[in-house]
Design an enzyme around this catalytic site. Structure first.
Site, PDB file in Angstrom:
ATOM      1  N   HIS A  19      -5.635  -4.806   2.642  1.00  0.00           N
ATOM      2  CA  HIS A  19      -4.525  -5.492   2.907  1.00  0.00           C
ATOM      3  C   HIS A  19      -3.733  -5.753   1.620  1.00  0.00           C
ATOM      4  CE1 HIS A  19      -1.829  -8.542   4.509  1.00  0.00           C
ATOM      5  NE2 HIS A  19      -2.104  -9.274   3.436  1.00  0.00           N
ATOM      6  N   GLU A  20      -4.394  -6.129   0.433  1.00  0.00           N
ATOM      7  CA  GLU A  20      -3.675  -6.666  -0.622  1.00  0.00           C
ATOM      8  C   GLU A  20      -3.256  -5.238  -1.238  1.00  0.00           C
ATOM      9  OE1 GLU A  20      -3.355  -9.513  -1.010  1.00  0.00           O
ATOM     10  OE2 GLU A  20      -4.506 -10.306   0.286  1.00  0.00           O
TER      11      GLU A  20
ATOM     12  N   HIS B  16       0.260  -4.736  -0.017  1.00  0.00           N
ATOM     13  CA  HIS B  16       1.260  -5.299  -0.657  1.00  0.00           C
ATOM     14  C   HIS B  16       1.368  -4.450  -2.040  1.00  0.00           C
ATOM     15  CE1 HIS B  16       1.477  -8.815   1.695  1.00  0.00           C
ATOM     16  NE2 HIS B  16       0.162  -8.986   1.488  1.00  0.00           N
TER      17      HIS B  16
END
Ligand SMILES: [Zn+2]
Length: 230
Positions: A99-100, A103
């Site tokens: 998920h990071e 980004h």
């Protein structure tokens, strides 16, 4: 300002929803932290692997303290993973790490909501800090409607920031799950587990936005008519 008027229940509802969301994400993370991925890579290794595979070579990966403090800093080009994520080989940890990375991919591709969110940060911080002082001074100056309305408008900037955060978060998770299944870091059985963890994490942002909306609604109910209720 913090007396127990009837609208205070809006603030309490917001707090309860936020607490429920954060306990849900913790429970969901802990549940899927017990499932060790077949590939058996740690969160840190997964993040490094994903960044490489996405041709992102200018982002560092570091470990930070705290519980679910994982984040990506676009200014520093730094992806920070909490200990539970960095060192674990669980499906939950790999999901959060991915998920990071989502980004970082948004950043590399100049994903518009991410840029907009970064631009709004200083304005939103100023707005949430200035809102109550403006309203209080407005009330003290015989319910000066200009100052009160300015205070309410300032507070709504905090809500705007949280609303722009939502597409950024949901999109990062969507990218993460695609990368994890396409890249083979998680198996077909593991991807739905990671999806549950990331969905729970996204709910905390929905809860935060809703709580801020309720606080704004309270300010409008209390001060929106700009008249003394005596
Ligand atoms: Zn995120």
């Amino acid at each position: 300002m913090f007396y127990l008027d009837p609208t205070y229940f809006l603030v309490i509802i917001g707090m309860v929803i936020s607490l429920a969301a954060s306990s849900y994400v913790k429970n969901t993370f802990n549940k899927y932290d017990k499932f060790h991925s077949k590939k058996a890579v740690t969160g840190t290794d997964a993040a490094k692997y994903i960044l490489q595979s996405q041709q992102i070579h200018d982002v560092g990966v570091q470990q930070i303290s705290g519980d679910l403090t994982d984040n990506y800093n676009s200014q520093k080009k730094l992806l920070s993973l909490s200990q539970a994520t960095a060192n674990s080989t669980s499906v939950a940890a790999i999901g959060v790490a991915a998920h990071e990375c989502g980004h970082a991919v948004q950043d590399a591709q100049n994903y518009f909501p991410l840029k907009l969110r970064a631009a709004i940060v200083p304005v939103a911080n100023f707005g949430s800090a200035a809102a109550m002082p403006l309203i209080i001074v407005g009330v003290l100056l015989s319910w000066n409607s200009f100052l009160i309305n300015l205070g309410i408008a300032a507070f709504s900037l905090a809500l705007l920031f949280q609303l722009v955060t939502l597409p950024v978060e949901f999109n990062a998770s969507k990218r993460a799950l695609t990368i994890l299944s396409d890249g083979g870091l998680l198996t077909e059985e593991e991807v739905p587990m990671a999806r549950k963890v990331l969905f729970a994490a996204a709910l905390t942002y929905v809860a935060a936005a809703f709580a801020t909306f309720l606080q704004l609604l309270r300010l409008v109910l209390l001060f929106g008519n700009n008249r003394r209720n005596d």
